[in-house]
Design a protein around this motif. Structure first.
Motif, PDB file in Angstrom:
ATOM      1  N   SER A 142       0.835  -1.207   0.000  1.00  0.00           N
ATOM      2  CA  SER A 142       0.000   0.000   0.000  1.00  0.00           C
ATOM      3  C   SER A 142       0.867   1.253   0.000  1.00  0.00           C
ATOM      4  O   SER A 142       2.011   1.233   0.456  1.00  0.00           O
ATOM      5  CB  SER A 142      -0.919   0.025   1.223  1.00  0.00           C
ATOM      6  N   TYR A 143       0.288   2.321  -0.507  1.00  0.00           N
ATOM      7  CA  TYR A 143       0.952   3.620  -0.550  1.00  0.00           C
ATOM      8  C   TYR A 143      -0.076   4.678  -0.171  1.00  0.00           C
ATOM      9  O   TYR A 143      -1.203   4.674  -0.682  1.00  0.00           O
ATOM     10  CB  TYR A 143       1.488   3.895  -1.962  1.00  0.00           C
ATOM     11  N   ASP A 144       0.291   5.590   0.724  1.00  0.00           N
ATOM     12  CA  ASP A 144      -0.597   6.685   1.106  1.00  0.00           C
ATOM     13  C   ASP A 144      -0.274   7.906   0.257  1.00  0.00           C
ATOM     14  O   ASP A 144       0.795   8.507   0.405  1.00  0.00           O
ATOM     15  CB  ASP A 144      -0.446   7.016   2.594  1.00  0.00           C
ATOM     16  N   LEU A 145      -1.206   8.241  -0.629  1.00  0.00           N
ATOM     17  CA  LEU A 145      -1.063   9.400  -1.513  1.00  0.00           C
ATOM     18  C   LEU A 145      -1.583  10.634  -0.790  1.00  0.00           C
ATOM     19  O   LEU A 145      -2.767  10.715  -0.453  1.00  0.00           O
ATOM     20  CB  LEU A 145      -1.836   9.179  -2.815  1.00  0.00           C
ATOM     21  N   GLU A 146      -0.690  11.575  -0.546  1.00  0.00           N
ATOM     22  CA  GLU A 146      -1.086  12.828   0.078  1.00  0.00           C
ATOM     23  C   GLU A 146      -1.909  13.634  -0.917  1.00  0.00           C
ATOM     24  O   GLU A 146      -1.615  13.669  -2.111  1.00  0.00           O
ATOM     25  CB  GLU A 146       0.166  13.610   0.496  1.00  0.00           C
ATOM     26  N   MET A 147      -2.943  14.287  -0.419  1.00  0.00           N
ATOM     27  CA  MET A 147      -3.824  15.072  -1.283  1.00  0.00           C
ATOM     28  C   MET A 147      -3.800  16.538  -0.861  1.00  0.00           C
ATOM     29  O   MET A 147      -3.663  16.859   0.319  1.00  0.00           O
ATOM     30  CB  MET A 147      -5.262  14.537  -1.189  1.00  0.00           C
ATOM     31  N   TYR A 148      -3.933  17.410  -1.862  1.00  0.00           N
ATOM     32  CA  TYR A 148      -3.987  18.857  -1.647  1.00  0.00           C
ATOM     33  C   TYR A 148      -5.348  19.342  -2.131  1.00  0.00           C
ATOM     34  O   TYR A 148      -5.795  18.988  -3.226  1.00  0.00           O
ATOM     35  CB  TYR A 148      -2.862  19.541  -2.414  1.00  0.00           C
ATOM     36  N   LYS A 149      -6.001  20.147  -1.328  1.00  0.00           N
ATOM     37  CA  LYS A 149      -7.290  20.719  -1.712  1.00  0.00           C
ATOM     38  C   LYS A 149      -7.073  22.137  -2.219  1.00  0.00           C
ATOM     39  O   LYS A 149      -6.604  22.994  -1.473  1.00  0.00           O
ATOM     40  CB  LYS A 149      -8.243  20.738  -0.533  1.00  0.00           C
ATOM     41  N   PRO A 150      -7.398  22.391  -3.482  1.00  0.00           N
ATOM     42  CA  PRO A 150      -7.246  23.751  -3.995  1.00  0.00           C
ATOM     43  C   PRO A 150      -8.249  24.683  -3.315  1.00  0.00           C
ATOM     44  O   PRO A 150      -9.347  24.275  -2.959  1.00  0.00           O
ATOM     45  CB  PRO A 150      -7.536  23.613  -5.497  1.00  0.00           C
ATOM     46  N   SER A 151      -7.861  25.934  -3.137  1.00  0.00           N
ATOM     47  CA  SER A 151      -8.720  26.882  -2.420  1.00  0.00           C
ATOM     48  C   SER A 151      -9.925  27.284  -3.251  1.00  0.00           C
ATOM     49  O   SER A 151     -10.970  27.588  -2.710  1.00  0.00           O
ATOM     50  CB  SER A 151      -7.925  28.120  -2.013  1.00  0.00           C
ATOM     51  N   GLN A 152      -9.798  27.283  -4.562  1.00  0.00           N
ATOM     52  CA  GLN A 152     -10.923  27.666  -5.410  1.00  0.00           C
ATOM     53  C   GLN A 152     -11.784  26.436  -5.649  1.00  0.00           C
ATOM     54  O   GLN A 152     -11.336  25.447  -6.174  1.00  0.00           O
ATOM     55  CB  GLN A 152     -10.443  28.198  -6.751  1.00  0.00           C
ATOM     56  N   SER A 153     -13.023  26.510  -5.207  1.00  0.00           N
ATOM     57  CA  SER A 153     -13.956  25.433  -5.503  1.00  0.00           C
ATOM     58  C   SER A 153     -15.330  26.035  -5.683  1.00  0.00           C
ATOM     59  O   SER A 153     -15.666  27.041  -5.089  1.00  0.00           O
ATOM     60  CB  SER A 153     -13.958  24.376  -4.403  1.00  0.00           C
TER      61      SER A 153
END
Length: 167
Positions: A142-153
């Protein structure tokens, strides 16, 4: 007397299955699944403070793809034509087959974070479906993929892709 014979047969069957599972477990320990490369596809992404987001971080926008390259070896030797089952903690990605050098490539489409939710990491799990002899005991990594949330939504963050994924 008849009941004792049935119990002996049942015990023998359980022992055979347990022995098969043990053998397959030991075989699975000889396999190694390595994550060779994790790269976000598309244009460069900048964080809110203006810094460049690293390529091995996904973007929770529902559109960004991350390419994974994995390699399957057994005792250091590449394993070709092994079917790998790929899933995340969010959905099933699919199956891929290793090439002559034991490499396989697949893409993961990042989910879209809601407007109030923060971007949670995604656990990508790769299982080798071809390493068992008796009972299915796959080698797994398994690999934990870090996620980034863009500010514009915009909107509530839900799309039909959250329900229906590509087949």
């Amino acid at each position: 007397m008849n009941t004792i014979k049935k119990l002996i047969v049942i015990g023998a069957l359980i022992a055979v299955f347990a022995l098969g599972a043990l053998v397959d477990f030991l075989i699975s320990l000889t396999y190694d699944i390595e994550f060779i490369s994790i790269r976000r596809q598309g244009d460069s992404v900048y964080t809110d403070d203006g810094s460049l987001l690293e390529e091995d971080i996904g973007v929770a926008d529902g559109e960004t793809y991350v390419e994974f390259v994995v390699r399957v070896t057994q005792g250091g030797a590449p394993r070709k034509n092994h079917t790998l089952y790929i899933k995340t903690n969010r959905n099933v990605v699919g199956r891929v087959v290793t090439d002559e050098d034991g490499y396989a490539r697949f893409d993961y489409r990042c989910y879209r974070a809601g407007t109030t939710a923060k971007a949670e990491p995604v656990t990508v799990t790769v299982r080798d479906e071809n390493n068992s002899l008796f009972i299915f005991v796959p080698a797994e990594r398994s690999y934990d993929l870090e996620m980034y949330k863009p500010s514009q939504s915009d909107g509530d963050g839900m799309t039909t892709d959250d329900i229906f994924y590509d087949i």
